[in-house]
Design a protein around this motif. Structure first.
Motif, short mmCIF file in Angstrom:
data_model
loop_
_atom_site.label_atom_id
_atom_site.label_comp_id
_atom_site.label_asym_id
_atom_site.label_seq_id
_atom_site.Cartn_x
_atom_site.Cartn_y
_atom_site.Cartn_z
N HIS A 68 5.01 -2.41 -7.56
CA HIS A 68 3.54 -2.59 -8.09
C HIS A 68 3.40 -4.18 -8.15
N ASN A 69 4.49 -4.77 -8.08
CA ASN A 69 4.28 -6.56 -8.01
C ASN A 69 4.60 -6.97 -6.43
N SER A 70 4.34 -5.89 -5.73
CA SER A 70 4.73 -6.14 -4.21
C SER A 70 3.41 -6.75 -3.64
N PRO A 71 3.29 -7.59 -2.55
CA PRO A 71 2.08 -7.68 -2.05
C PRO A 71 1.57 -6.82 -1.15
N LEU A 72 2.27 -5.72 -0.88
CA LEU A 72 1.55 -4.59 -0.23
C LEU A 72 0.92 -3.68 -1.28
N GLY A 73 -0.03 -2.95 -0.79
CA GLY A 73 -0.64 -1.97 -1.80
C GLY A 73 0.25 -0.52 -2.24
N VAL A 74 0.32 -0.02 -3.14
CA VAL A 74 1.34 0.99 -3.61
C VAL A 74 0.54 2.23 -3.81
N VAL A 75 0.42 3.46 -3.24
CA VAL A 75 -0.26 4.55 -3.44
C VAL A 75 0.81 5.91 -3.71
#
Length: 205
Positions: A68-75
């Motif tokens: 959730h701290n990633s620059p990528l979205g997380v689903v």
């Protein structure tokens, strides 16, 4: 409940002589014995199973915190591909808040013309034939804009090998694709121009 339904099960703790609580899984069945209604019960110590579940839960929580701290979205989806978790980065990419997309099916966010090829990717994951794959498809945003996205998908399984959730990391590559197209078109133009110059020089000779 056992005397009403005839069969029931429940998880409960047993207190030992030392005061420790041990988790047990109890199954009870009602039966008639010599004209009297009796209860037959079996209990299984599930201490080790609970320890493993807690360990998996802690690992998953840590993983989700990092993601959730990633620059990528997380689903995160359930096994039927309904959204159960939606990161802040996803809100930035697509415009919808987590509350707005919870329980929506994954295909509701996919550009119509890309649904067919995405179904193949989804079947691979949900059937268990692969543990991870990558999908490049177009998606809708809340504003109605269509964007290009790269999806990194993987399944999360329990100790029995059954799929618990499907997790996806998503990257908006719309601008990246536009840049690539500009570069590609520029190279084509230069190649065409060089070809024409070469042709003219050859003719003048």
């Amino acid at each position: 409940n056992v005397f009403i339904s005839g069969l029931d099960s429940v998880e409960a703790h047993l207190l030992t002589k030392d005061g420790d609580k041990i988790p047990f899984y109890f199954t009870g069945a009602s039966m008639n014995y010599r004209g009297e209604e009796c209860l037959l019960g079996v209990g299984i110590d599930i201490s080790e199973q609970k320890k493993v579940e807690k360990k998996h839960e802690k690992v998953l929580q840590k993983l989700q915190s990092h993601l959730h701290n990633s620059p990528l979205g997380v689903v995160e989806y359930d096994s039927d591909l309904h959204v159960i978790s939606w990161s802040k980065r996803c809100e930035e990419i697509f415009g919808w808040s987590e509350e707005e997309v919870l329980n929506k099916h994954a295909f509701e966010l996919i550009y119509e013309q890309d649904i067919e090829k995405t179904e193949v990717i989804a079947r691979e994951l949900s059937s268990g034939s692969v543990d991870s794959n990558i999908s490049n498809n177009k998606n809708y945003t809340k504003s109605g804009k269509i964007i290009d996205c790269l999806w990194y998908n993987s399944v999360v399984k329990d100790s029995s090998g059954d799929i618990v959730t499907i997790m996806s990391l998503v990257e908006d590559i719309t601008e990246k694709k536009k840049t690539e197209e500009i570069i590609e078109n520029s190279l084509k133009e230069k190649t065409t121009l060089l070809s024409e110059i070469h042709h003219r020089v050859k003719n003048n000779l």
